[in-house]
Design a protein around this motif. Structure first.
Motif, short mmCIF file in Angstrom:
data_model
loop_
_atom_site.label_atom_id
_atom_site.label_comp_id
_atom_site.label_asym_id
_atom_site.label_seq_id
_atom_site.Cartn_x
_atom_site.Cartn_y
_atom_site.Cartn_z
N MET A 106 0.83 -1.20 0.00
CA MET A 106 0.00 0.00 0.00
C MET A 106 0.87 1.26 0.00
N ALA A 115 1.48 2.42 -3.36
CA ALA A 115 0.29 3.06 -3.93
C ALA A 115 0.25 4.54 -3.56
N ILE A 152 -6.07 9.48 -1.46
CA ILE A 152 -6.59 8.20 -0.95
C ILE A 152 -7.28 7.42 -2.07
N ASN A 153 -8.11 8.10 -2.86
CA ASN A 153 -8.78 7.43 -3.98
C ASN A 153 -7.77 6.88 -4.97
N ASN A 203 -6.08 3.79 -3.57
CA ASN A 203 -6.99 2.64 -3.61
C ASN A 203 -7.09 2.05 -5.01
N VAL A 204 -7.23 2.91 -6.01
CA VAL A 204 -7.30 2.44 -7.40
C VAL A 204 -5.99 1.77 -7.78
N HIS A 217 -3.75 0.35 -5.83
CA HIS A 217 -3.61 -0.90 -5.08
C HIS A 217 -4.48 -2.00 -5.68
N LYS A 218 -5.66 -1.64 -6.14
CA LYS A 218 -6.60 -2.62 -6.69
C LYS A 218 -6.18 -3.09 -8.09
N LYS A 226 -12.52 8.38 -10.81
CA LYS A 226 -13.00 8.20 -9.44
C LYS A 226 -12.90 9.50 -8.65
#
Length: 82
Positions: free
Chosen positions: A1, A4, A40-41, A44-45, A47-48, A65
């Motif tokens: 993370m 990211a 943060i968004n 997250n994207v 990391h995914k 996003k």
């Protein structure tokens, strides 16, 4: 993370561009809140999707996003003012 979040900071233009595209400009009092949410968004994207997608696609997904999140927050703020 951690990687990211590092990528989010490296690609901060994507975050700022999405916020601007949503009609939110740097002179707003809550601009930095949108930037933090954007980081943060983006993380997250990243990391995914990082294992299977190339960076261009990740940047596009993060931009979309962040733009949607910023637009939704602006609408809520405008409703609260009324």
């Amino acid at each position: 993370m951690e990687q990211a979040f590092n990528q989010a900071l490296i690609n901060s233009r994507v975050i700022h561009g999405a916020i601007k595209a949503a009609g939110i400009y740097h002179y707003r009092m809550d601009y930095q809140d949108f930037v933090q949410d954007g980081i943060i968004n983006y993380a997250n994207v990243y990391h995914k999707y990082a294992p299977q997608e190339e960076m261009t696609k990740i940047n596009q997904l993060a931009f979309q996003k962040n733009q949607m999140a910023s637009t939704g927050s602006t609408e809520k703020a405008n409703e609260a003012k009324c």
